[in-house]
Design a protein around this motif. Structure first.
Motif, short mmCIF file in Angstrom:
data_model
loop_
_atom_site.label_atom_id
_atom_site.label_comp_id
_atom_site.label_asym_id
_atom_site.label_seq_id
_atom_site.Cartn_x
_atom_site.Cartn_y
_atom_site.Cartn_z
N ALA A 1 3.04 -0.64 9.77
CA ALA A 1 3.20 0.39 8.74
C ALA A 1 3.71 -0.22 7.43
CB ALA A 1 4.17 1.47 9.23
N GLY A 2 4.66 -1.15 7.54
CA GLY A 2 5.20 -1.78 6.34
C GLY A 2 4.12 -2.50 5.55
N LEU A 3 3.26 -3.22 6.24
CA LEU A 3 2.16 -3.92 5.55
C LEU A 3 1.20 -2.93 4.91
CD1 LEU A 3 1.48 -6.76 8.13
CD2 LEU A 3 2.31 -7.06 5.79
N ALA B 1 -2.97 4.73 -1.20
CA ALA B 1 -3.69 4.96 0.06
C ALA B 1 -2.88 4.49 1.27
CB ALA B 1 -5.04 4.24 0.04
N GLY B 2 -1.81 3.73 1.02
CA GLY B 2 -1.00 3.19 2.10
C GLY B 2 -0.46 4.23 3.04
N VAL B 3 -0.10 5.38 2.49
CA VAL B 3 0.42 6.46 3.34
C VAL B 3 -0.64 6.90 4.34
CG1 VAL B 3 1.27 8.84 3.33
CG2 VAL B 3 2.05 7.23 1.59
N TRP B 4 -1.88 6.95 3.89
CA TRP B 4 -2.96 7.38 4.77
C TRP B 4 -3.35 6.30 5.77
CZ3 TRP B 4 -3.56 12.31 4.95
CH2 TRP B 4 -3.25 13.07 3.83
N VAL B 5 -3.41 5.05 5.31
CA VAL B 5 -3.82 3.99 6.23
C VAL B 5 -2.70 3.59 7.20
CG1 VAL B 5 -5.67 3.11 4.77
CG2 VAL B 5 -3.40 2.12 4.58
N ALA B 6 -1.48 4.07 6.94
CA ALA B 6 -0.37 3.82 7.87
C ALA B 6 -0.34 4.83 9.01
CB ALA B 6 0.96 3.85 7.12
N ILE B 7 -1.18 5.86 8.96
CA ILE B 7 -1.17 6.90 10.00
C ILE B 7 -1.37 6.33 11.41
CG2 ILE B 7 -2.45 8.92 10.87
CD1 ILE B 7 -2.59 9.89 7.94
N PRO B 8 -2.31 5.40 11.62
CA PRO B 8 -2.42 4.86 12.98
C PRO B 8 -1.11 4.22 13.48
CG PRO B 8 -4.36 4.31 11.72
CD PRO B 8 -3.38 4.91 10.75
N VAL C 1 -6.55 -0.10 15.59
CA VAL C 1 -6.81 0.29 14.19
C VAL C 1 -5.65 -0.15 13.30
CG1 VAL C 1 -7.15 2.26 12.64
CG2 VAL C 1 -8.35 2.18 14.83
N ALA C 2 -4.42 0.11 13.72
CA ALA C 2 -3.24 -0.27 12.92
C ALA C 2 -3.17 -1.79 12.75
CB ALA C 2 -1.97 0.27 13.57
N LEU D 1 -3.87 -6.58 9.42
CA LEU D 1 -4.55 -7.85 9.14
C LEU D 1 -5.19 -7.81 7.75
CD1 LEU D 1 -5.54 -10.64 10.04
CD2 LEU D 1 -7.49 -9.50 11.12
N GLY D 2 -5.84 -6.69 7.43
CA GLY D 2 -6.41 -6.53 6.10
C GLY D 2 -5.35 -6.63 5.01
#
Length: 165
Positions: free
Chosen positions: A82-84, A92-99, A141-142, A147-148
Motif C-alpha cells: 500500500a505504501g508503494l 490514483a494511488g488510493v485506488w490502486v492500493a485497494i487490493p 494484484v497488490a 512491483l510497478g
C-alpha cells in the motif's frame, strides 16, 4: 494521517524488510518441520486431506507458525504494498492500493480459521474456501502494483541522476 505514515520512506523500508524477514522465516519453519501448509488451499476436501496427513508435531508447528509469523505477515506486506502504491501513483494511488487493503483482512480471516482447523475444528472451513481465493488474487494484484511502483521509483531515480550530469 494513515496515508502519511504508509508513504513515509522509513515505513516502506521497514515494512519491506519485515516482509522479507517473515518470508524467510516461513521458509525456514516449513523446512524445519517438513510442512505442507494449508495457506494456499481453498478446497475443503483437500484441506482435510492435508491436515489428516500431518503428524501431531507438524500440526502444532503449523499452528504456531500461523500464530507467530502469519498474523504479522499481512501487516508487513500490506503496509509495504500500500505504501508503494500510495507514494508512487499519485492521486490514483488510493485506488490502486485497494487490493492491498483487501488482502490484509482476508489473510487475517484465513489465519484465524486455520488456527481453528489446526486445532481440529473444521466448522469454518467454508469461510476459508472463500477467504483464500480473495487473499491470493488480491495479494498477486497488490504485489504486481507494488512491483510497478518500485520500477517507476527506480526509473525516476535513474532519469533524475542522468539529468543532473
Amino acid at each position: 494521517m494513515m496515508k502519511a505514515l504508509l508513504t513515509d520512506g522509513r515505513t516502506i523500508v521497514w515494512s519491506g524488510l519485515a516482509f522479507l524477514a517473515l518470508t524467510i522465516g516461513f521458509g525456514v519453519w516449513i523446512q524445519q518441520y517438513d510442512l505442507q501448509i494449508i495457506d494456499e488451499i481453498s478446497d475443503p476436501d483437500q484441506i482435510r486431506t492435508v491436515v489428516a496427513a500431518m503428524t501431531p508435531e507438524q500440526m502444532s508447528a503449523h499452528w504456531w507458525m500461523t500464530l507467530v509469523l502469519d498474523y504479522f505477515y499481512p501487516l508487513a506486506y500490506g503496509a509495504f504494498f500500500a505504501g508503494l502504491a500510495l507514494r508512487y501513483f499519485g492521486a490514483a494511488g488510493v485506488w490502486v492500493a485497494i487490493p492491498s487493503m483487501i488482502v490484509v483482512p482476508a489473510d487475517i480471516i484465513e489465519n484465524t480459521i486455520q488456527l481453528f482447523i489446526l486445532s481440529g475444528d473444521f466448522s469454518l472451513i467454508g469461510v476459508k474456501a472463500i477467504a483464500t481465493p480473495i487473499k491470493l488474487v488480491s495479494f498477486i494484484v497488490a504485489a504486481l502494483i507494488a512491483l510497478g511502483a518500485l520500477l517507476f521509483a527506480l526509473y525516476r531515480r535513474l532519469t533524475s541522476r542522468s539529468n543532473e550530469t
